[in-house]
Design an enzyme around this catalytic site. Structure first.
Site, short mmCIF file in Angstrom:
data_model
loop_
_atom_site.label_atom_id
_atom_site.label_comp_id
_atom_site.label_asym_id
_atom_site.label_seq_id
_atom_site.Cartn_x
_atom_site.Cartn_y
_atom_site.Cartn_z
N SER B 100 13.13 -1.00 25.58
CA SER B 100 13.82 -2.00 26.38
C SER B 100 14.35 -3.15 25.53
O SER B 100 15.14 -2.92 24.62
CB SER B 100 12.87 -2.49 27.48
OG SER B 100 13.57 -3.16 28.45
N ASP B 242 21.03 -5.35 28.01
CA ASP B 242 19.91 -5.18 27.08
C ASP B 242 20.02 -3.79 26.46
O ASP B 242 21.00 -3.08 26.67
CB ASP B 242 18.57 -5.44 27.78
CG ASP B 242 18.25 -4.39 28.81
OD1 ASP B 242 19.17 -3.61 29.17
OD2 ASP B 242 17.11 -4.32 29.27
N ASP B 244 18.50 -0.93 26.95
CA ASP B 244 18.39 0.31 27.73
C ASP B 244 19.07 0.22 29.08
O ASP B 244 18.84 1.05 29.96
CB ASP B 244 16.93 0.73 27.89
CG ASP B 244 16.15 -0.19 28.81
OD1 ASP B 244 16.42 -1.40 28.79
OD2 ASP B 244 15.29 0.31 29.54
N ASP B 246 19.00 -1.84 31.73
CA ASP B 246 18.46 -2.21 33.04
C ASP B 246 18.68 -3.68 33.38
O ASP B 246 18.77 -4.04 34.53
CB ASP B 246 16.98 -1.78 33.21
CG ASP B 246 16.04 -2.35 32.16
OD1 ASP B 246 16.51 -3.09 31.28
OD2 ASP B 246 14.84 -2.03 32.21
#
Lengths: 463, 454
Positions: B100, B242, B244, B246
């Site tokens: 993340s 970000d 990833d 999300d």
């Protein structure tokens, strides 16, 4: 003839970590943890650099391969996947590509429950005993190289290693002569790594091909070992198709078995004999290398061509290293695995097939006649299941009690080999399975069987 | 503490540093645990573009196949795409390989169940028990799983986002958008989505190679390059992703990073306009702006514990019309119960188009609020003691003890102190009408906590 006595499951856990590699049963001992650990150990030992990875057609290869890739990548090695191809193709590719090593995912002739990792060094030969011990030390110390996040190379692919291997074989045989012979050849690929290569290769040599078990997606139709008991289907096929010869591969393309045009399976010892006839007959220089368990018939062939015969330990690495060191013309084992030094220092069943076709074409004789010309001996092979912790003690106790009037020589290079003028018996511990092997050879079948039975009984008594 | 912790195994997944703690052994172990936990079936795996992703993927495949699970590799994609794919492919679970917002040297596993939602706390604890017990399902060769791949996951995800948004309105507005994908998982798909919605797109850091040119967390401090690009290109809006895909944050046309709290406020403002009934759901640490949204649209606002799965499970239980977290994670239940910054971009652009306003004007429609977020290194055993000290100190004030302690002050000000789920720290967040008050409230709690643990 191979007879197995005893129960494998009670003998030991199905795992062998030896200098021949790491071998186990999927779902029991050959776990993802073991696989990533060994791959990291190999990456630590051989890396950094390029490492090629191949597999045979076992379904478990799909599980083993990513474990191997992950372990190697974690040590910073650049993995190149060759996919399904003969182990000999991997070994050739390693030597040609500047890789630091290779891992073949194959349990060779073992049944489908098994799988294994076999480790090659940068010249394509398996790790020798010393090197394999070093690898085992790295494995046991568990202090693996851990590459940082920005030192992890992407996994590459090479889909043409198999084709390059075939091209290298083609260069060494008389393609025109084989084409001109117009042979009809039956082949049983055991649904193994040669399935997608051999039929097309034979067609390229002008053969009419009748192939069975040539689907790499299907399971092994029989034990993938090209010994006579596994060749009944091929024998029937040769007879029905009126083929000039039949050939059987093992799972990863190192051993070759033969069926004559009469539908007979003379035994895998003849593979080396016929290949040696071809190679020595065309005048390749150098001695012949074989192992202690291989037929005396090869002595006769070497003698005929005035060549020295060198007997090395049993196992591909001993044969390949001796072939390299003695600059042999040919090397091979009675199990049907032959090394052609002009091509590669690897057991190579497709190369053996090509050379035997070359011999048939050149001599213009049916294969049964070529086999009949080989000095005649009967060889009997037996196995006794033995817990690994007992095996060497059993052999040592056996050696101490030996009193063999007919033997003029006792060779202890690999187990015990008793050698007489017209017979021999070899008792050794298998490197790949928890078994003791007893191989006996004599001029007559009855004598060979008696000899084998005697020593199986002796071994069993020591257990 | 002996050193910096490089491994975190907890209910939110497994996270470690490649080359140190995140070894192939650890990964195959967790893959086998997850395969054993699922009892076979199909597992979807996707990854963000960190260079370590392929090593992790291979280890996962080996471990899962050995337990009899089959694997469908959806390749490099945003985490929400993995969650969508689990549902689309009727899989039995999913794993997103992503650390993340953590730096490039980290990687992590996030486990999804068959409905495409991350494992909740109880399920994650079960998985950890399976992992620690180490008795994994070992299947024989004929019962091993197979590997497949699916190249269509991103396109299906984008199609769903496009189908749910008023594309005509956005295309009519034809906004100029700068997108900063931090060379992460959202790089290609965000650009594609914005173009399909009729935006003029300027993409920066749009090579999905996992080599992050800035800290991947989309907070104002990391958005200098994006702010400059928005000003330079005269864009209407800037979006920061970000690593990833999300979480999202927004930069205004003036080049101001308005803060990640506005992402949910804007998106909720749009979701709440829908005909569907249901409350808005967010976590305890999220800005009070969502209460303003609730009041505007007559929606109840329900607050859950912090963490995507807590918000999602509350949304499912209450039939929410929308939800998300103040860190920039928007959950649109019309698409799927996951934080999805592609969905967030679509909602925000639609909201601007329908309102005919700029980012700055929309932000100005909310009452002034300032939020201050701090953290305090805190030994794991002492976080509860710090929380307890705060509860005692603020006795008599209105409090919420759902997670840590949240204290309400006059004029809508609040302070929330809670132990982090992912790190050995105490998080302290305060919000008030002005920055000085929020800072003061935050500092007071920090000081009290520090005195307790030292």
């Amino acid at each position: 003839m191979s007879v197995l006595s005893g129960d494998l499951s009670s003998a030991s856990k199905p795992l062998k970590i030896t200098i021949a590699g790491v071998r186990g049963v999927v779902g029991e001992t050959l776990t993802p943890e073991l696989l990533v650990n060994f791959s990291q150990a190999f990456g630590t030992y051989a890396g950094p650099g390029k490492v090629l990875v191949s597999r045979d057609t076992r379904v478990s290869g799909r599980m083993v391969e990513p474990c191997v890739c992950s372990g190697l990548t974690a040590t910073g090695c650049e993995v190149v996947r060759l996919g399904v191809c003969p182990t000999a193709a991997l070994q050739l590719a390693v030597r040609q590509s500047g890789a630091v090593g290779g891992i073949a995912i194959t349990a060779g002739h073992n049944d489908a429950r098994w799988n294994a990792l076999k480790f090659c060094r940068e010249d394509g030969i398996y790790l020798n005993a010393k090197q394999a011990e070093e690898l085992l030390n790295v494995y046991h110390q568990k202090e693996f190289t851990k590459a940082a996040w920005d030192e992890l190379p992407p996994v590459g692919r090479d889909d043409f290693a198999g084709e390059r291997h075939l091209a290298a074989i083609r260069e060494q045989v008389d393609v025109e002569a084989i084409r001109a012979a117009g042979l009809k050849i039956a082949v049983d690929c055991a649904n193994g790594a040669c399935a997608q290569f051999t039929p097309g290769f034979l067609e390229g040599l002008g053969c009419e091909v009748v192939a069975i078990n040539d689907d790499p997606e299907l399971p092994f139709p029989h034990e993938p070992l090209p010994t006579p008991p596994n060749l009944s289907q091929l024998r029937a096929l040769v007879a029905a198709a009126k083929a000039d010869a039949g050939f059987a591969h093992d799972a990863d393309g190192d051993r070759l078995g033969i069926v004559t045009e009469a539908g007979e399976a003379p035994g895998e010892e003849y593979t080396l004999c016929l290949a040696a006839e071809m190679v020595l007959g065309r005048g390749d220089s150098g001695p012949v290398v074989t192992n202690l368990s291989t037929t005396m018939a090869i002595d006769g062939i070497a003698r005929k061509y005035g060549r020295e015969l060198i007997r090395a330990g049993v196992g591909q690495v001993f044969i390949a290293e001796s072939a390299l060191n003695y600059e042999a013309a040919i090397a091979g084992e009675g199990s049907g695995g032959i090394v052609f030094p002009r091509i590669n220092y690897a057991h190579d069943s497709i190369a053996a097939l090509a050379h035997i076709l070359n011999l048939m074409a050149e001599r213009g004789e049916p294969i049964s006649r070529l086999i009949a010309a080989v000095p005649k001996y009967a060889i009997v092979k037996r196995e006794i299941v033995c817990p690994p912790q007992r095996a060497y003690t059993v052999l040592e106790e056996l050696r101490r009690g030996l009193d063999v009037p007919w033997a003029s020589e006792i060779n202890l290079d690999d187990g015990i080999k008793l050698i007489g003028s017209d017979r021999w018996v070899h008792i050794r511990v298998s490197m790949t399975e928890p078994r003791i092997r007893v191989i006996a050879e004599a001029a007559a079948q009855g004598l060979a069987m008696d000899l084998a039975d005697d020593y199986v009984r002796l071994v069993e008594r020591k257990m | 503490m002996a050193g910096i912790q490089t491994l975190k195994i907890g209910v939110s997944g497994v996270r470690g540093i490649v080359g140190q703690s995140l070894t192939p052994q650890l990964i195959v172990g967790f893959a086998e645990a997850f395969g054993t936990y699922l009892g076979g079936g199909v597992v979807v795996i996707g990854r963000d573009p960190r260079p370590s992703g392929e090593m992790v993927l291979n280890a996962l495949m080996g471990g899962l196949l050995s337990t009899g699970c089959s694997v469908i590799d959806v390749g490099v994609c945003p985490t929400p795409t993995v969650q969508h794919a689990v549902v689309d492919l009727a899989a039995d679970g999913g794993i997103a390989i992503t650390a993340s917002h953590h730096p490039s040297e980290w990687n992590a596993l996030k486990f999804c169940r068959e409905d495409g939602v991350f494992l909740n706390q109880y399920q994650a604890e079960e998985l950890l028990n399976v992992y620690h017990q180490g008795a994994f399902a070992q299947r024989p060769h004929h019962a091993l799983g197979r590997v497949g791949s699916d190249e269509g996951a991103i396109n299906r995800h984008l199609s769903k986002v496009l189908a749910a948004v008023d594309r005509d309105a956005i295309a009519a507005m034809a906004p100029k958008v700068v997108i900063d994908s931090v060379n992460g998982a959202g790089a290609d798909c965000a650009e594609g989505l914005l173009e399909k919605m009729g935006c003029e797109v300027v993409a920066i850091n749009d090579v999905p190679n996992g080599r992050f040119p800035r800290e991947p967390e989309p907070i104002p401090a990391n958005l200098g390059q994006l702010r400059e690009a928005v000003r330079e290109h005269g864009a209407d809006i800037g979006f920061a992703q970000d690593a990833d895909g999300d979480r999202l944050s927004v930069v205004s046309a003036a080049g101001e990073a308005i803060g990640e709290e506005f992402t949910l406020a804007f998106a909720a403002d749009v979701m709440a306009e829908r005909d569907a009934p249901g409350p808005l759901v967010t976590n305890l640490s999220t800005s009070r702006m969502i209460d303003e949204v609730g009041a505007r649209h007559g929606r109840e606002v329900i607050r859950s514990k912090v963490g995507e799965v807590h918000v999602v499970e509350t949304m499912i239980a209450t039939g929410a019309v929308g939800g998300g977290e103040g860190n920039g994670g928007v959950i649109d239940p019309e698409l799927h119960y996951c934080r999805d910054n592609l969905a967030a971009m679509a909602l925000i652009l639609q909201g601007m188009a329908w309102r005919g306003c700029t980012v700055g004007e929309w932000a100005g429609s909310f009452a002034p609020a300032a939020i201050v977020k701090e953290k305090l290194s805190c030994p794991a055993g002492k976080t509860q003691r710090a929380v307890l000290a705060l509860v005692r100190h603020y006795e008599g004030r209105e409090m919420d003890l759902t997670e840590g302690v949240k204290v309400f002050f006059d004029d809508g000000a609040w302070m929330h102190a809670r132990p982090s789920n992912t790190e050995p720290i105490l998080r302290v967040i305060a919000e008030a009408d002005d920055h000085d008050t929020a800072r003061w409230l935050c500092d007071e709690a920090l000081e009290l906590a520090r005195c307790t643990i030292c």
